[in-house]
Write a protein that holds these residues in place. Structure first.
Motif, PDB file in Angstrom:
ATOM      1  N   ASP A 283       0.818  -1.219   0.000  1.00  0.00           N
ATOM      2  CA  ASP A 283       0.000   0.000   0.000  1.00  0.00           C
ATOM      3  C   ASP A 283       0.845   1.259   0.000  1.00  0.00           C
ATOM      4  OD1 ASP A 283      -2.619  -1.070  -0.018  1.00  0.00           O
ATOM      5  OD2 ASP A 283      -2.348  -1.676   2.076  1.00  0.00           O
ATOM      6  N   GLY A 284       0.360   2.261  -0.704  1.00  0.00           N
ATOM      7  CA  GLY A 284       1.003   3.581  -0.669  1.00  0.00           C
ATOM      8  C   GLY A 284       0.483   4.378   0.521  1.00  0.00           C
ATOM      9  N   VAL A 285       0.774   5.661   0.533  1.00  0.00           N
ATOM     10  CA  VAL A 285       0.279   6.536   1.611  1.00  0.00           C
ATOM     11  C   VAL A 285      -0.502   7.648   0.924  1.00  0.00           C
ATOM     12  CG1 VAL A 285       0.910   7.996   3.571  1.00  0.00           C
ATOM     13  CG2 VAL A 285       2.300   5.983   3.013  1.00  0.00           C
ATOM     14  N   GLU A 286      -1.811   7.483   0.986  1.00  0.00           N
ATOM     15  CA  GLU A 286      -2.680   8.365   0.217  1.00  0.00           C
ATOM     16  C   GLU A 286      -2.512   9.840   0.585  1.00  0.00           C
ATOM     17  OE1 GLU A 286      -6.480   6.317   0.055  1.00  0.00           O
ATOM     18  OE2 GLU A 286      -7.265   8.129  -0.936  1.00  0.00           O
ATOM     19  N   ARG A 287      -2.397  10.100   1.909  1.00  0.00           N
ATOM     20  CA  ARG A 287      -2.390  11.504   2.347  1.00  0.00           C
ATOM     21  C   ARG A 287      -1.196  12.274   1.777  1.00  0.00           C
ATOM     22  NH1 ARG A 287       0.928  13.293   6.631  1.00  0.00           N
ATOM     23  NH2 ARG A 287       2.243  11.593   7.343  1.00  0.00           N
TER      24      ARG A 287
ATOM     25  N   GLY B 137       0.239  11.336  -1.236  1.00  0.00           N
ATOM     26  CA  GLY B 137       0.301  11.065  -2.681  1.00  0.00           C
ATOM     27  C   GLY B 137       1.349  10.023  -3.040  1.00  0.00           C
ATOM     28  N   ILE B 138       1.666   9.146  -2.084  1.00  0.00           N
ATOM     29  CA  ILE B 138       2.665   8.094  -2.372  1.00  0.00           C
ATOM     30  C   ILE B 138       1.937   6.882  -2.950  1.00  0.00           C
ATOM     31  CG2 ILE B 138       4.298   6.478  -1.327  1.00  0.00           C
ATOM     32  CD1 ILE B 138       4.990   8.652   0.694  1.00  0.00           C
ATOM     33  N   PRO B 139       2.322   6.456  -4.144  1.00  0.00           N
ATOM     34  CA  PRO B 139       1.613   5.342  -4.768  1.00  0.00           C
ATOM     35  C   PRO B 139       2.023   4.004  -4.154  1.00  0.00           C
ATOM     36  CG  PRO B 139       3.453   6.018  -6.134  1.00  0.00           C
ATOM     37  CD  PRO B 139       3.436   6.956  -4.950  1.00  0.00           C
TER      38      PRO B 139
ATOM     39  N   ARG C 280      13.564   4.778   1.052  1.00  0.00           N
ATOM     40  CA  ARG C 280      14.063   5.506  -0.122  1.00  0.00           C
ATOM     41  C   ARG C 280      14.160   4.567  -1.329  1.00  0.00           C
ATOM     42  NH1 ARG C 280      16.424  10.362  -1.271  1.00  0.00           N
ATOM     43  NH2 ARG C 280      16.632  10.948   0.918  1.00  0.00           N
ATOM     44  N   HIS C 281      14.602   3.344  -1.099  1.00  0.00           N
ATOM     45  CA  HIS C 281      14.690   2.398  -2.222  1.00  0.00           C
ATOM     46  C   HIS C 281      13.314   2.166  -2.851  1.00  0.00           C
ATOM     47  CE1 HIS C 281      18.357   0.639   0.123  1.00  0.00           C
ATOM     48  NE2 HIS C 281      18.718   1.673  -0.613  1.00  0.00           N
ATOM     49  N   VAL C 282      12.306   2.044  -1.991  1.00  0.00           N
ATOM     50  CA  VAL C 282      10.949   1.774  -2.484  1.00  0.00           C
ATOM     51  C   VAL C 282      10.402   2.998  -3.220  1.00  0.00           C
ATOM     52  CG1 VAL C 282       8.580   1.205  -1.799  1.00  0.00           C
ATOM     53  CG2 VAL C 282      10.517   0.129  -0.616  1.00  0.00           C
ATOM     54  N   LEU C 283      10.562   4.174  -2.595  1.00  0.00           N
ATOM     55  CA  LEU C 283      10.003   5.386  -3.217  1.00  0.00           C
ATOM     56  C   LEU C 283      10.745   5.741  -4.503  1.00  0.00           C
ATOM     57  CD1 LEU C 283       9.161   7.722  -0.200  1.00  0.00           C
ATOM     58  CD2 LEU C 283       7.777   5.974  -1.314  1.00  0.00           C
TER      59      LEU C 283
ATOM     60  N   LEU D 233       0.372   8.439 -11.865  1.00  0.00           N
ATOM     61  CA  LEU D 233      -0.854   7.718 -12.263  1.00  0.00           C
ATOM     62  C   LEU D 233      -2.007   8.112 -11.350  1.00  0.00           C
ATOM     63  CD1 LEU D 233       0.718   4.163 -12.725  1.00  0.00           C
ATOM     64  CD2 LEU D 233       0.168   5.839 -14.508  1.00  0.00           C
ATOM     65  N   PRO D 234      -3.251   7.931 -11.809  1.00  0.00           N
ATOM     66  CA  PRO D 234      -4.382   8.246 -10.930  1.00  0.00           C
ATOM     67  C   PRO D 234      -4.317   7.393  -9.666  1.00  0.00           C
ATOM     68  CG  PRO D 234      -5.119   7.610 -13.149  1.00  0.00           C
ATOM     69  CD  PRO D 234      -3.645   7.410 -13.101  1.00  0.00           C
ATOM     70  N   PRO D 235      -4.634   7.985  -8.493  1.00  0.00           N
ATOM     71  CA  PRO D 235      -4.585   7.207  -7.255  1.00  0.00           C
ATOM     72  C   PRO D 235      -5.500   5.987  -7.336  1.00  0.00           C
ATOM     73  CG  PRO D 235      -5.297   9.483  -6.853  1.00  0.00           C
ATOM     74  CD  PRO D 235      -5.148   9.329  -8.318  1.00  0.00           C
ATOM     75  N   ARG D 236      -5.097   4.955  -6.659  1.00  0.00           N
ATOM     76  CA  ARG D 236      -5.851   3.700  -6.748  1.00  0.00           C
ATOM     77  C   ARG D 236      -5.753   3.048  -5.380  1.00  0.00           C
ATOM     78  NH1 ARG D 236      -2.582  -0.540 -10.316  1.00  0.00           N
ATOM     79  NH2 ARG D 236      -3.515  -2.478  -9.627  1.00  0.00           N
TER      80      ARG D 236
END
Ligand code: BGC
Length: 733
Positions: free
Chosen positions: A96-100, A102-104, A335-338, A349-352
């Protein structure tokens, strides 16, 4: 049972993670202070040549600065949640990203031969990777990677869990079909091409399983004991290529142990070699379910993401709260993931949400992808034997002479099988699979009579006797080999089933015109019986349109071009032992053709071997110097002439032997190959390049590569056992 369900059951069986974890002890829910105003100042990060190259055209400096900002805003809980999967959502494995902010999120799917069945969707079953290895054609493999990425993206995946690039150390390995080769150079070329194809589509590839993972039945525990020299020279160079040259987005750690430490807890593999030496800039995810063995220990060793759920990594937050782990250590992994997510443009991309499904069926099983699957299968079939019957080789069959009902009798356990390969994590569900029977019927209609079973009754005997040709399609299935836990596991032997050998012999006793087509992931020995049949082909698991490909080759619509990516020994006893039960297994320096060339019994069919239906004349190489310096690249050109009457493709292979080395060496190593496709009478040029640093050996005592200033022999040929020209050169210090 569906694989996703099995995974959930397995995760449940793992028990309560916080008490099970050595890093647990506090309730994971206690994220003390996470809602307090953040005063945390993360370390800035200066882009390096490796992170810039990894970002493939995106502005890495801006991305690294943005990540630093996000690291200041993310709470410790959010950070640790970015480091673990959250099961399945929308038909993919989700981080899961972090919606608040804008992290996908990340959405992962297998795999090595097409869109995973975990998606619940249908897709093209490309021929298994070992068959793609048999094409010896990196450009073709790049097209496969690209097509597969399009299919996965259409199902919402942004990480493609492939290539599998573990060395085929022994053909009894249950997942042999998923990888490309027994050889590191050949593997590196093909895997690199696949990664390029996948990532050109903006999908992340994941090189797996890092490392030394080539036993299935005890894959979760086996401790592979291996010298550092063998590890670095035989089991790692192909991974290095996809990292350094391919900028692969991610790497999956293997289940097994290497020298007493699980791969996910191996600082030598995940940090010293992967990051410090090779400059890997992406993320490392664990293999699924039982692939993460520590919380803090794995994170510190270099594991970034636990998949498919947080079990061990649930202990990270309590460890942070207890002060046993520093937030900066967590930041490195985040950092590696982001970086991966942003360098691959996922933030645009559009949030999902977790369950957001993406499904564009128009991108799957397209005419183009099915044609590619057929092309690859046609290119990968290896003609192993083709001796004359009544003065003419059987292959290609003369279709015009086979137009009467019953002219072709089709036998064998795989004649009507949907031969698309394993039922484990690489499983794909195509809408339609063309079996060998369907492929032959599409060309020859009612001429083809198919007879099931492995015993010929009187009517069958009469049909076989009367046939113009008997085609026996046989070999292995998912019962014989596949991923442990889900499918066949390791093979019990490398021979063909006795009942199928008996069937072949019964057919040959009635009709001399017999063609045997073997299907399987790797080596099936045939020395016991194949001299009794005039024609033998190896067709792997040829995928969605495999039956058409088999017909293409048998009937001469396409010349046979495949070359073995493994050795076929006379008997299993010619290979190093395979042990899938002991807790500790030794991997020696030699296996495959390197082992056979050092032993008393040559291969029955050598690595690199495959017949054509034409002949080629291979001229002596030009451009070879007598001496080279350490930093030089050896480059030779070889003229190849099609001296026969049909079109064909020759794969020119270059092997090098180190003469009078101070250390044990393999008798020869593949160092380069190139292909030329020629019509009758035409001449083409193969170009072969060897960066001479590749000839260095690893010296464990000094912890360095040593390129010996000695004499070397270069051999140019058509297989590891057929060097047509040899010449000497020297490296001078
Ligand atoms: C396999 C991996 C695969 C993963 C996810 C594991 O069992 O070893 O190759 O990518 O499952 O399906």
């Amino acid at each position: 049972m569906r694989r996703s369900l099995l995974i959930l059951i397995a995760v449940t069986l793992l028990g309560c993670p916080d008490t099970a974890s050595p890093d647990g002890g506090l309730d994971a829910a206690s994220d003390a202070g996470s809602d307090a105003p953040r005063t945390y100042v993360p370390e800035p990060f200066e882009p390096t040549p490796e992170t810039i190259a990894y970002c493939q055209g995106h502005d890495d400096a801006a991305i690294e600065a943005r990540i630093t900002e996000l690291l200041a805003q993310l709470t410790p809980r959010e950070k640790t949640e970015l480091l673990a999967g959250d099961s399945l959502g929308g038909g993919t494995y989700v981080v899961d990203g972090v919606e608040r902010l804008g992290i996908p999120g990340l959405h992962m799917l297998d795999g090595p031969r097409g869109l995973s069945t975990v998606s619940g969707l249908r897709g093209t079953a490309f021929p298994v990777a070992m068959m793609r290895g048999a094409t010896w054609d990196p450009e073709l493999e790049e097209r496969v990677g690209h097509a597969m990425a399009i299919e996965l993206r259409s199902a919402g995946a942004d990480v493609l869990l492939a290539p599998t690039m573990n060395i085929l150390r022994h053909p009894r390995w249950g997942r042999a079909q998923e990888t490309y080769s027994e050889d590191t150079d050949h593997m590196g070329e093909l895997a690199l091409a696949f990664v390029r194809g996948v990532q050109a589509e903006g999908v992340m590839a994941s090189a797996k399983h890092f490392a030394a993972n080539s036993i299935e039945d005890n894959r979760h525990d086996v401790d592979v004991r291996i010298s550092e020299r063998t590890l670095r020279e035989v089991y790692l160079p192909h991974f290095q290529r996809v990292v350094v040259e391919g900028h692969v987005a991610s790497v999956m750690s293997a289940y097994n142990q290497v020298n007493g430490l699980y791969c996910d807890e191996q600082p030598l593999l995940l940090t010293s070699i992967l990051r410090d030496e090779w400059g890997f800039a992406g993320f490392v995810e664990s293999d699924w379910v039982f692939g993460t063995h520590g919380g803090v220990t794995s994170l510190r060793a270099g594991l970034d993401i636990e998949m498919p759920l947080s079990v061990q990594f649930r202990g990270l937050l309590p460890a942070l709260n207890r002060g046993e782990l520093e937030e900066r250590e967590v930041d490195d992994a985040v950092r590696h993931v982001l970086r991966a997510a942003m360098c691959f443009g996922l933030d645009a991309l559009p949030p999902r949400g977790h369950d957001g499904r993406i499904d564009d069926p128009s991108q799957r099983e397209t005419a183009e992808h099915l044609a590619l699957a057929r092309e690859v299968a046609t290119r990968g079939i290896v003609l192993l034997r083709n001796v004359p019957v009544a003065a003419t080789p059987l292959i290609p069959l003369d279709a015009a002479a086979l137009m009467t009902p019953g002219a072709v009798v089709l036998l064998g356990r795989n004649a009507e099988a949907e031969s698309i390969g394993d039922a484990g994590s690489s499983a794909v569900e195509p809408t339609d699979v063309v079996s060998a029977r369907e492929g032959l019927e599409a060309r020859l209609g009612a001429s083809v009579v198919t007879i099931g079973g492995d015993v010929l009754d009187l009517a069958a005997q009469a049909a076989v006797t009367a046939a113009s040709v008997v085609v026996i399609v046989t070999g292995l299935s998912t019962d014989d080999e596949g991923e442990g836990d889900f499918a066949g596991g390791d093979r019990e032997e490398i021979t063909l089933r006795a009942t199928e050998i008996a069937l072949i012999r019964a057919a040959v006793g009635l009709n001399p015109r017999v063609v045997v087509v073997l299907e399987g992931g790797a080596t099936i020995t045939s020395s016991e019986w194949d001299h009794e049949v005039p024609a033998l082909l190896f067709a792997f698991y040829p995928g969605s349109h495999g039956g058409h490909a088999i017909a293409d080759i048998l009937l001469g619509d396409h010349p046979p071009t495949g070359r073995l990516p493994f050795s076929v020994p006379v008997a299993e006893s010619d290979l190093p032992p395979f042990d899938n039960t002991s807790p500790m297994v030794e991997y020696g320096y030699l296996h495959g053709y390197r082992h056979l060339a050092a032993g008393p019994t040559p291969a029955h069919y050598a690595f690199g071997f495959g017949l054509s239906t034409t002949t080629f004349a291979i001229a002596a190489p030009t451009g070879l110097a007598a001496t080279y310096g350490e930093g030089d690249t050896l480059e030779v050109e070889v003229e190849v002439t099609n001296s026969g009457a049909r079109a064909g493709t020759e794969t020119v292979q270059l092997y090098v032997s180190a003469l009078d080395s101070a250390v044990e060496r393999a008798p020869l190593d593949l160092r380069a190959f190139d292909q030329v496709t020629l019509s009758p009478g035409a001449t083409g040029t193969a170009t072969l390049r060897v960066p001479l640093r590749d000839l260095a050996y690893w010296d464990a005592a000094s912890g360095a590569w040593i390129l010996e200033a000695i004499e070397y022999e270069v051999g140019i040929g058509t297989s590891a056992a057929d060097l047509v020209h040899t010449a000497l050169f020297r490296i001078e210090s």
